[in-house]
Design a protein around this motif. Structure first.
Motif, PDB file in Angstrom:
ATOM      1  N   LEU A  75       0.821  -1.213   0.000  1.00 16.33           N
ATOM      2  CA  LEU A  75       0.000   0.000   0.000  1.00 16.33           C
ATOM      3  C   LEU A  75       0.854   1.261   0.000  1.00 16.33           C
ATOM      4  O   LEU A  75       0.585   2.211  -0.735  1.00 16.33           O
ATOM      5  CB  LEU A  75      -0.924   0.007   1.227  1.00 16.33           C
ATOM      6  N   PHE A  76       1.887   1.268   0.826  1.00 19.86           N
ATOM      7  CA  PHE A  76       2.671   2.485   1.003  1.00 19.86           C
ATOM      8  C   PHE A  76       3.790   2.655  -0.022  1.00 19.86           C
ATOM      9  O   PHE A  76       4.332   3.753  -0.153  1.00 19.86           O
ATOM     10  CB  PHE A  76       3.263   2.528   2.418  1.00 19.86           C
ATOM     11  N   SER A  77       4.145   1.604  -0.737  1.00 22.72           N
ATOM     12  CA  SER A  77       5.283   1.703  -1.661  1.00 22.72           C
ATOM     13  C   SER A  77       4.907   1.442  -3.107  1.00 22.72           C
ATOM     14  O   SER A  77       5.779   1.501  -3.980  1.00 22.72           O
ATOM     15  CB  SER A  77       6.376   0.710  -1.248  1.00 22.72           C
ATOM     16  N   LEU A  78       3.645   1.151  -3.382  1.00 24.45           N
ATOM     17  CA  LEU A  78       3.257   0.736  -4.725  1.00 24.45           C
ATOM     18  C   LEU A  78       3.660   1.724  -5.819  1.00 24.45           C
ATOM     19  O   LEU A  78       4.170   1.307  -6.866  1.00 24.45           O
ATOM     20  CB  LEU A  78       1.744   0.479  -4.768  1.00 24.45           C
ATOM     21  N   PRO A  79       3.448   3.045  -5.633  1.00 24.90           N
ATOM     22  CA  PRO A  79       3.862   3.965  -6.706  1.00 24.90           C
ATOM     23  C   PRO A  79       5.342   3.832  -7.063  1.00 24.90           C
ATOM     24  O   PRO A  79       5.702   3.946  -8.241  1.00 24.90           O
ATOM     25  CB  PRO A  79       3.548   5.346  -6.115  1.00 24.90           C
ATOM     26  N   LEU A  80       6.199   3.586  -6.086  1.00 18.94           N
ATOM     27  CA  LEU A  80       7.624   3.450  -6.372  1.00 18.94           C
ATOM     28  C   LEU A  80       7.916   2.165  -7.132  1.00 18.94           C
ATOM     29  O   LEU A  80       8.821   2.116  -7.974  1.00 18.94           O
ATOM     30  CB  LEU A  80       8.432   3.488  -5.074  1.00 18.94           C
ATOM     31  N   LEU A  81       7.165   1.100  -6.850  1.00 21.19           N
ATOM     32  CA  LEU A  81       7.364  -0.157  -7.563  1.00 21.19           C
ATOM     33  C   LEU A  81       6.994  -0.027  -9.031  1.00 21.19           C
ATOM     34  O   LEU A  81       7.447  -0.811  -9.864  1.00 21.19           O
ATOM     35  CB  LEU A  81       6.536  -1.269  -6.909  1.00 21.19           C
ATOM     36  N   TYR A  82       6.170   0.963  -9.362  1.00 19.16           N
ATOM     37  CA  TYR A  82       5.733   1.192 -10.735  1.00 19.16           C
ATOM     38  C   TYR A  82       6.423   2.405 -11.370  1.00 19.16           C
ATOM     39  O   TYR A  82       5.958   2.899 -12.390  1.00 19.16           O
ATOM     40  CB  TYR A  82       4.223   1.417 -10.767  1.00 19.16           C
ATOM     41  N   THR A  83       7.512   2.881 -10.795  1.00 13.09           N
ATOM     42  CA  THR A  83       8.156   4.104 -11.278  1.00 13.09           C
ATOM     43  C   THR A  83       9.485   3.801 -11.949  1.00 13.09           C
ATOM     44  O   THR A  83      10.393   3.229 -11.333  1.00 13.09           O
ATOM     45  CB  THR A  83       8.386   5.080 -10.101  1.00 13.09           C
ATOM     46  N   MET A  84       9.625   4.204 -13.215  1.00 17.60           N
ATOM     47  CA  MET A  84      10.832   3.870 -13.975  1.00 17.60           C
ATOM     48  C   MET A  84      12.070   4.578 -13.430  1.00 17.60           C
ATOM     49  O   MET A  84      13.180   4.047 -13.520  1.00 17.60           O
ATOM     50  CB  MET A  84      10.632   4.182 -15.459  1.00 17.60           C
ATOM     51  N   GLU A  85      11.871   5.793 -12.872  1.00 13.89           N
ATOM     52  CA  GLU A  85      13.036   6.495 -12.318  1.00 13.89           C
ATOM     53  C   GLU A  85      13.658   5.714 -11.168  1.00 13.89           C
ATOM     54  O   GLU A  85      14.883   5.741 -10.975  1.00 13.89           O
ATOM     55  CB  GLU A  85      12.630   7.894 -11.845  1.00 13.89           C
ATOM     56  N   VAL A  86      12.826   5.006 -10.405  1.00 16.79           N
ATOM     57  CA  VAL A  86      13.353   4.175  -9.314  1.00 16.79           C
ATOM     58  C   VAL A  86      14.064   2.954  -9.887  1.00 16.79           C
ATOM     59  O   VAL A  86      15.100   2.529  -9.376  1.00 16.79           O
ATOM     60  CB  VAL A  86      12.224   3.762  -8.352  1.00 16.79           C
ATOM     61  N   LEU A 121       9.159  -6.970  -8.913  1.00 11.16           N
ATOM     62  CA  LEU A 121       9.979  -6.568 -10.052  1.00 11.16           C
ATOM     63  C   LEU A 121      10.036  -7.675 -11.104  1.00 11.16           C
ATOM     64  O   LEU A 121      10.019  -7.414 -12.307  1.00 11.16           O
ATOM     65  CB  LEU A 121      11.391  -6.206  -9.585  1.00 11.16           C
ATOM     66  N   TRP A 122      10.087  -8.927 -10.658  1.00  9.34           N
ATOM     67  CA  TRP A 122      10.063 -10.039 -11.618  1.00  9.34           C
ATOM     68  C   TRP A 122       8.706 -10.139 -12.303  1.00  9.34           C
ATOM     69  O   TRP A 122       8.620 -10.305 -13.521  1.00  9.34           O
ATOM     70  CB  TRP A 122      10.377 -11.359 -10.915  1.00  9.34           C
ATOM     71  N   THR A 123       7.637 -10.026 -11.518  1.00  8.95           N
ATOM     72  CA  THR A 123       6.291 -10.124 -12.082  1.00  8.95           C
ATOM     73  C   THR A 123       6.049  -9.027 -13.112  1.00  8.95           C
ATOM     74  O   THR A 123       5.420  -9.263 -14.148  1.00  8.95           O
ATOM     75  CB  THR A 123       5.232 -10.017 -10.966  1.00  8.95           C
ATOM     76  N   LEU A 124       6.545  -7.819 -12.859  1.00  8.17           N
ATOM     77  CA  LEU A 124       6.361  -6.699 -13.771  1.00  8.17           C
ATOM     78  C   LEU A 124       7.377  -6.693 -14.911  1.00  8.17           C
ATOM     79  O   LEU A 124       7.371  -5.784 -15.739  1.00  8.17           O
ATOM     80  CB  LEU A 124       6.453  -5.374 -12.999  1.00  8.17           C
ATOM     81  N   GLY A 125       8.248  -7.702 -14.943  1.00 12.45           N
ATOM     82  CA  GLY A 125       9.227  -7.807 -16.021  1.00 12.45           C
ATOM     83  C   GLY A 125      10.370  -6.833 -15.931  1.00 12.45           C
ATOM     84  O   GLY A 125      11.051  -6.563 -16.920  1.00 12.45           O
ATOM     85  N   ARG A 126      10.629  -6.309 -14.725  1.00  6.79           N
ATOM     86  CA  ARG A 126      11.699  -5.323 -14.567  1.00  6.79           C
ATOM     87  C   ARG A 126      13.043  -5.957 -14.262  1.00  6.79           C
ATOM     88  O   ARG A 126      14.071  -5.271 -14.335  1.00  6.79           O
ATOM     89  CB  ARG A 126      11.345  -4.329 -13.450  1.00  6.79           C
ATOM     90  N   ILE A 127      13.063  -7.211 -13.881  1.00  6.26           N
ATOM     91  CA  ILE A 127      14.328  -7.931 -13.730  1.00  6.26           C
ATOM     92  C   ILE A 127      14.239  -9.242 -14.499  1.00  6.26           C
ATOM     93  O   ILE A 127      13.198  -9.897 -14.526  1.00  6.26           O
ATOM     94  CB  ILE A 127      14.684  -8.208 -12.249  1.00  6.26           C
ATOM     95  N   MET A 154       3.924   0.713 -20.689  1.00 11.48           N
ATOM     96  CA  MET A 154       5.244   0.154 -20.921  1.00 11.48           C
ATOM     97  C   MET A 154       5.323  -1.280 -20.407  1.00 11.48           C
ATOM     98  O   MET A 154       5.779  -2.198 -21.113  1.00 11.48           O
ATOM     99  CB  MET A 154       6.325   1.003 -20.235  1.00 11.48           C
ATOM    100  N   ILE A 155       4.869  -1.484 -19.175  1.00 12.87           N
ATOM    101  CA  ILE A 155       4.880  -2.823 -18.597  1.00 12.87           C
ATOM    102  C   ILE A 155       3.979  -3.760 -19.406  1.00 12.87           C
ATOM    103  O   ILE A 155       4.353  -4.892 -19.730  1.00 12.87           O
ATOM    104  CB  ILE A 155       4.422  -2.781 -17.132  1.00 12.87           C
ATOM    105  N   ALA A 156       2.784  -3.273 -19.749  1.00 10.97           N
ATOM    106  CA  ALA A 156       1.826  -4.100 -20.490  1.00 10.97           C
ATOM    107  C   ALA A 156       2.374  -4.509 -21.851  1.00 10.97           C
ATOM    108  O   ALA A 156       2.109  -5.616 -22.330  1.00 10.97           O
ATOM    109  CB  ALA A 156       0.519  -3.340 -20.661  1.00 10.97           C
ATOM    110  N   MET A 157       3.145  -3.631 -22.488  1.00 11.82           N
ATOM    111  CA  MET A 157       3.690  -3.925 -23.804  1.00 11.82           C
ATOM    112  C   MET A 157       4.825  -4.945 -23.737  1.00 11.82           C
ATOM    113  O   MET A 157       4.970  -5.797 -24.623  1.00 11.82           O
ATOM    114  CB  MET A 157       4.194  -2.635 -24.460  1.00 11.82           C
ATOM    115  N   GLU A 158       5.625  -4.879 -22.674  1.00  9.12           N
ATOM    116  CA  GLU A 158       6.816  -5.714 -22.581  1.00  9.12           C
ATOM    117  C   GLU A 158       6.593  -7.028 -21.850  1.00  9.12           C
ATOM    118  O   GLU A 158       7.409  -7.948 -21.949  1.00  9.12           O
ATOM    119  CB  GLU A 158       7.932  -4.930 -21.877  1.00  9.12           C
TER     120      GLU A 158
END
Length: 274
Positions: free
Chosen positions: A20-31, A91-97, A176-180
Motif C-alpha cells: 500500500l505504502f510503496s506501490l507507486p515506487l514499484l511502478y516508477t521507472m526512475e526508481v 519486479l520479476w512479475t512486472l518484467g523489470r528484472i 510500458m509494462i503491459a507492452m513488454e
C-alpha cells in the motif's frame, strides 16, 4: 507468546502495508533506473539509514510498542527481509528484472532500492492495520465493529480501488509494462491480485476486516472486489487516454497490470470504516 496463526496474520498485514505504502515506487521507472546507477556505498548507506528508521519506529510506535531492544532488532531485520522478497517478486512479475539476461549487481541494486521503502511500509502496516482483538488486548477501549452489506462493500471497494490505482494510472509505466510483459507474467499478476484480495479480506484480521465467514461469502466478495478493480482499471485507463487506438490484447494487458493496485485498494476498502 504469539500463535503461528497470529504470526501469519501479522506477516500478511505487513505485506499489505508494504504494498500500500510503496506501490507507486514499484511502478516508477526512475526508481528502476536508480537501481541501475546506484553505487555500492550508496546502497549500503540507504540500507543503514532505513534500518535506523525501522529501529526507531518499532521501538516507539511499532506493533510491540515499548518492546525490548532484542525484539525491536528482530522485527526490523524481518521487515527488511520481507521488503526484499516483495521487491524481488514484484519486479520479476512486472518484467523489470530478468534473472537470465541481467547481471547480479544490477538485479541486487534494483531490489535494494525498491525494498527499503517497502520495508518501512511493512513496519507501518503491521502496526497500524492491526485487528480489533489485538487492539483490545493492548488496553484500548474497544469500538463496536460496523457491519457492511455486500452493496456497501462494493462501494468501499470502488473507493479504495480508485484511490490506489489513481497513483499509477496516468503514468507511462502501465502501458510500458503491459507492452513488454509476457502472457505468463500477466497470468501471475491476475492470480496474485485475487490471492492478495482474499488474504486482505478474510485472513489478515484488519481493522474492519470480515473475520470468520463462510467460503461462499469469501468467494463472492473476492470476486466482486476483483471485478470492480478491473472496471476501475478500464475507466481510469480510458479517462487518461491509455486505451485510444490500441488493440484489444494491449488494452487487456494494461487492465490486468493496473488491476493489481486496483485490487489492493479495493480489498483494503474496509479500512475506510472508522
Amino acid at each position: 507468546m504469539k500463535t503461528s496463526s497470529a504470526s501469519l496474520r501479522e506477516y500478511a498485514r505487513g505485506i499489505t502495508g508494504g504494498l500500500l505504502f510503496s506501490l507507486p515506487l514499484l511502478y516508477t521507472m526512475e526508481v528502476w533506473w536508480a537501481g541501475f546507477s546506484a553505487q555500492p556505498y550508496q546502497l549500503l548507506f540507504y540500507i543503514a539509514a532505513t534500518f535506523g528508521l525501522l529501529l526507531g519506529y518499532n521501538r516507539y510506535a511499532g506493533v510491540h510498542e515499548g518492546a525490548h531492544w532484542n525484539e525491536v532488532l528482530i522485527d526490523s531485520v524481518e521487515e527488511i527481509g520481507i521488503g526484499l522478497v516483495i521487491s524481488l517478486l514484484m519486479l520479476w512479475t512486472l518484467g523489470r528484472i530478468d534473472l537470465a539476461a541481467m547481471g547480479t549487481e544490477e538485479i541486487v541494486s534494483k531490489i535494494v532500492v525498491e525494498s527499503m521503502t517497502v520495508a518501512i511500509g511493512v513496519s507501518v502496516g503491521t502496526a497500524q492495520l492491526g485487528g480489533e482483538q489485538e487492539q483490545n488486548d493492548g488496553g484500548l477501549n474497544p469500538r463496536p465493529q460496523r457491519s457492511v452489506s455486500l452493496r456497501g462493500s462494493a462501494v468501499l471497494a470502488l473507493c479504495g480501488g480508485v484511490l490506489i490505482a489513481g497513483n499509477v494510472a496516468p503514468t507511462e509505466e502501465i502501458p510500458m509494462i503491459a507492452m513488454e510483459i509476457s502472457a505468463i507474467h500477466l497470468l501471475v499478476i491476475a492470480v496474485q491480485s485475487v490471492a492478495l484480495g482474499m488474504v486482505i479480506l478474510f485472513f489478515s484480521n484488519f481493522k474492519g476486516g470480515a473475520g470468520k465467514t463462510s467460503w461462499t461469502l469469501v468467494i463472492l466478495e473476492t470476486a466482486t472486489a476483483y471485478i470492480i478493480s478491473l472496471l476501475v482499471s478500464v475507466f481510469m485507463l480510458w479517462f487518461f487516454g491509455r486505451l485510444d487506438g490500441v488493440h484489444f490484447d494491449s488494452a487487456l494487458s494494461q487492465v490486468i497490470v493496473l488491476g493489481f493496485p486496483a485490487m489492493l485498494g479495493a480489498s483494503a476498502g474496509r479500512l475506510l470504516i472508522k
